[in-house]
Design a protein around this motif. Structure first.
Motif, PDB file in Angstrom:
ATOM      1  N   ASP A 258       5.551  13.473   5.976  1.00 53.10           N
ATOM      2  CA  ASP A 258       5.141  13.936   4.740  1.00 53.10           C
ATOM      3  C   ASP A 258       6.398  12.594   4.309  1.00 53.10           C
ATOM      4  N   ASN A 259       5.413  12.359   2.849  1.00 49.70           N
ATOM      5  CA  ASN A 259       6.450  12.001   1.814  1.00 49.70           C
ATOM      6  C   ASN A 259       7.096  10.233   2.947  1.00 49.70           C
ATOM      7  N   SER A 260       6.495   9.813   4.067  1.00 52.30           N
ATOM      8  CA  SER A 260       6.336   8.871   4.621  1.00 52.30           C
ATOM      9  C   SER A 260       6.550   7.136   4.036  1.00 52.30           C
ATOM     10  N   ILE A 261       7.292   6.379   4.097  1.00 54.57           N
ATOM     11  CA  ILE A 261       8.069   4.642   3.514  1.00 54.57           C
ATOM     12  C   ILE A 261       6.820   4.222   3.925  1.00 54.57           C
ATOM     13  N   PHE A 262       5.868   4.579   5.170  1.00 51.27           N
ATOM     14  CA  PHE A 262       5.089   4.052   5.971  1.00 51.27           C
ATOM     15  C   PHE A 262       3.822   4.614   5.953  1.00 51.27           C
ATOM     16  N   GLY A 263       3.398   5.371   4.896  1.00 56.51           N
ATOM     17  CA  GLY A 263       2.702   6.704   5.072  1.00 56.51           C
ATOM     18  C   GLY A 263       1.222   5.783   4.279  1.00 56.51           C
ATOM     19  N   LYS A 264       0.408   6.598   3.553  1.00 60.85           N
ATOM     20  CA  LYS A 264      -1.311   6.625   3.324  1.00 60.85           C
ATOM     21  C   LYS A 264      -1.062   5.339   2.570  1.00 60.85           C
ATOM     22  N   ASP A 265      -0.520   5.099   1.533  1.00 64.23           N
ATOM     23  CA  ASP A 265       0.155   3.787   0.790  1.00 64.23           C
ATOM     24  C   ASP A 265       0.348   3.183   0.673  1.00 64.23           C
ATOM     25  N   ILE A 266       0.667   2.246   1.722  1.00 66.91           N
ATOM     26  CA  ILE A 266       1.442   1.550   2.608  1.00 66.91           C
ATOM     27  C   ILE A 266       1.313   0.142   2.115  1.00 66.91           C
ATOM     28  N   PHE A 267       0.386  -0.128   1.902  1.00 69.96           N
ATOM     29  CA  PHE A 267      -0.910  -1.189   1.670  1.00 69.96           C
ATOM     30  C   PHE A 267       0.094  -1.297   0.092  1.00 69.96           C
ATOM     31  N   GLU A 268      -0.263  -0.553  -0.823  1.00 67.65           N
ATOM     32  CA  GLU A 268      -0.020  -0.244  -2.480  1.00 67.65           C
ATOM     33  C   GLU A 268       1.248  -0.730  -2.586  1.00 67.65           C
ATOM     34  N   THR A 269       2.269  -0.140  -2.093  1.00 62.40           N
ATOM     35  CA  THR A 269       3.750  -0.350  -2.061  1.00 62.40           C
ATOM     36  C   THR A 269       4.669  -1.241  -1.455  1.00 62.40           C
ATOM     37  N   HIS A 270       3.666  -2.338  -0.179  1.00 57.26           N
ATOM     38  CA  HIS A 270       4.094  -3.257  -0.033  1.00 57.26           C
ATOM     39  C   HIS A 270       3.314  -4.410   0.596  1.00 57.26           C
TER      40      HIS A 270
END
Length: 474
Positions: A258-270
């Protein structure tokens, strides 16, 4: 007792002493660049066909304890951009220097790679993450690890803990909450922090939610509570070793948490951009630049405000199998409130700094090294008196106003034997409290692999111990 019996006893004692003397071999070394003679940091030094090893410090220095069973074997010295070297252990002196030669990249190799279908940094990361479940160990393993926990300002150490850890990982397909950590031994535990009792008491009450903000600001005495309770809360809330191993900060291992930095939204945040093609032990290695994406990153570490960050860093991935070798990662303030907070409270542009190194063993990837650094606010510029009033005429030395914490974990050995793992699971009570000091065990530490300190770090640790002892004697 006749002469023959006495002679036999003496001979047996000599053999016993000889066996102890050669029960292990300890080597101290320094690794340098063969061209400019400068020290090389983070070099992997390990026993071939095993996971027993260490890494060099910023001065290129290391110490490695080699068990008796490996003395006839070979050590491997390996670093990105350099040719791997193998040395027979029995040919090495107890102290030596070694030079690594840079690994040259042939022009034909570069052309061959670049002429193929172009691949983007995003595509490489996608493949690395897709293959992570098969590349990382999916079977349980036990890691022996060395922890160094430091808290310091620009001038001196204020807190130092060194411990031996056992870390049980059930495998990548299991939830990170099933990871177990035990503190086996304590090497050092020095604490000479100057904690602002008023500030920390207010902070403690604010996080506990017992009082309103207006009521908290009215508190003028930091000693009304049991202060040991307050400091214990602070240590476990913000320095807990489980945050590193089982939480968000272990960004590769726990990417499905949960709340992983490299989670589902990884390519939105990186944003991931292929920067350079390197060679590592004759293998092609992609160097990928990490930069901010469209969305900012929010962390959940205790009850601290940790929203509005942007990432920077580097990711290293092998072309052959998309195994991740290393990640250098940092979170900078991105939002206006986070920028103001980092500037005023912490005087730092980097709020979270992470370095993860991995090692391949039996075709699987295991952790090798993990470091985490973050600024910490324990003291204000103006020191409060016993009544909680701040004397603005007395300002702390600039180098002592701001603190930061750095935690390093060196994974010294990976154990995959099922029987040994089961014995450890039944034996250990699994207490991860690194702040509870254990009696010093010299025999244990003489044989245990640790991260070698730089000369400066060694002096600072010595000075902290001297201050600690003088306070106790006073």
């Amino acid at each position: 007792m006749n002469f023959c019996k006495l002679s036999l006893i003496i001979i047996l004692l000599c053999f016993f002493h000889f066996d102890l003397l050669f029960a292990q071999k300890t080597i101290n070394g320094c690794i340098r660049d063969s061209e400019n003679k400068s020290p090389i940091e983070s070099v992997d030094i390990y026993i071939k066909n095993s996971t027993t090893g260490t890494i060099s410090n910023s001065e290129g220095k290391f110490v490695l304890n080699i068990p008796k069973s490996y003395i006839g074997g070979v050590i491997v010295i390996s670093s990105m951009g350099y040719k791997k070297e193998e040395l027979r252990i029995d040919s090495l002196s107890d102290s030596f220097e070694f030079e690594l030669k840079r690994e040259t990249i042939e022009l034909d190799d570069v052309l061959l790679i670049t002429q193929r279908k172009k691949i983007t940094g995003k595509e490489i990361v996608e493949m690395a993450l897709q293959n992570w479940n098969t590349n990382f160990s999916d079977s349980p393993f036990l890691a022996e690890a060395f922890l160094r926990h430091r808290e310091r300002n620009e001038v001196e150490y204020k807190w130092l803990i060194e411990s031996a850890l056992s870390i049980y990982d059930p495998g990548i397909k299991k939830n990170s909450s099933e990871i177990k950590i035990n503190v086996d031994e304590t090497r050092r535990s020095y604490d000479n922090r100057e904690i602002d009792t008023l500030l920390l008491t207010r902070f403690y009450l604010a996080n506990k939610g017992n009082l309103s903000l207006r009521e908290i600001k009215k508190i003028k005495d930091g000693n009304k509570l049991n202060f040991s309770e307050v400091t214990n809360w602070n240590d476990l809330e913000y320095n807990n070793i489980e945050y590193l191993i089982s939480g968000q900060l272990n960004i590769i291992r726990n990417r499905f948490a949960d709340n992983s930095i490299f989670g589902k939204d990884i390519f939105e945040t990186h944003t991931f951009t292929l920067d350079t093609i390197l060679f590592d032990n004759e293998k092609i290695l992609y160097k990928i630049k990490i930069s901010p994406g469209k969305k900012m990153i929010d962390l959940k570490l205790g009850n601290t405000y940790n929203k509005g960050f942007i990432p920077i860093g580097w990711l290293y991935v092998y072309k052959e199998n998309y195994k991740i070798k290393e990640i250098e990662y940092a979170l900078l303030p991105g939002s206006k409130s986070q920028k103001a907070r980092s500037r005023v409270i912490f005087n730092s542009k980097v709020m979270h700094k992470i370095n993860l190194k991995f090692v391949e063993y039996n075709n699987k990837v295991y952790p090798k090294y993990f470091s985490y650094q973050t600024p910490k606010f324990l003291n204000s510029i103006f020191k409060p008196d016993s009544k909680g009033e701040y004397n603005k005429g007395i300002i702390r030395d600039e180098g002592k106003q701001y603190y930061y914490t750095k935690q390093e974990i060196l994974f010294t050995e990976i154990i995959t034997d099922e029987e040994k793992i089961n014995v450890a699971l039944q034996k250990n009570k699994w207490n991860s409290d690194i702040f509870k000091s254990l009696p010093y065990n010299k025999t244990f530490w003489d044989a245990y692999n640790v991260l070698m300190e730089t000369d400066k770090e060694e002096r600072m640790a010595h000075d902290l111990n001297q201050v600690k002892n003088s306070v106790i004697s006073d």
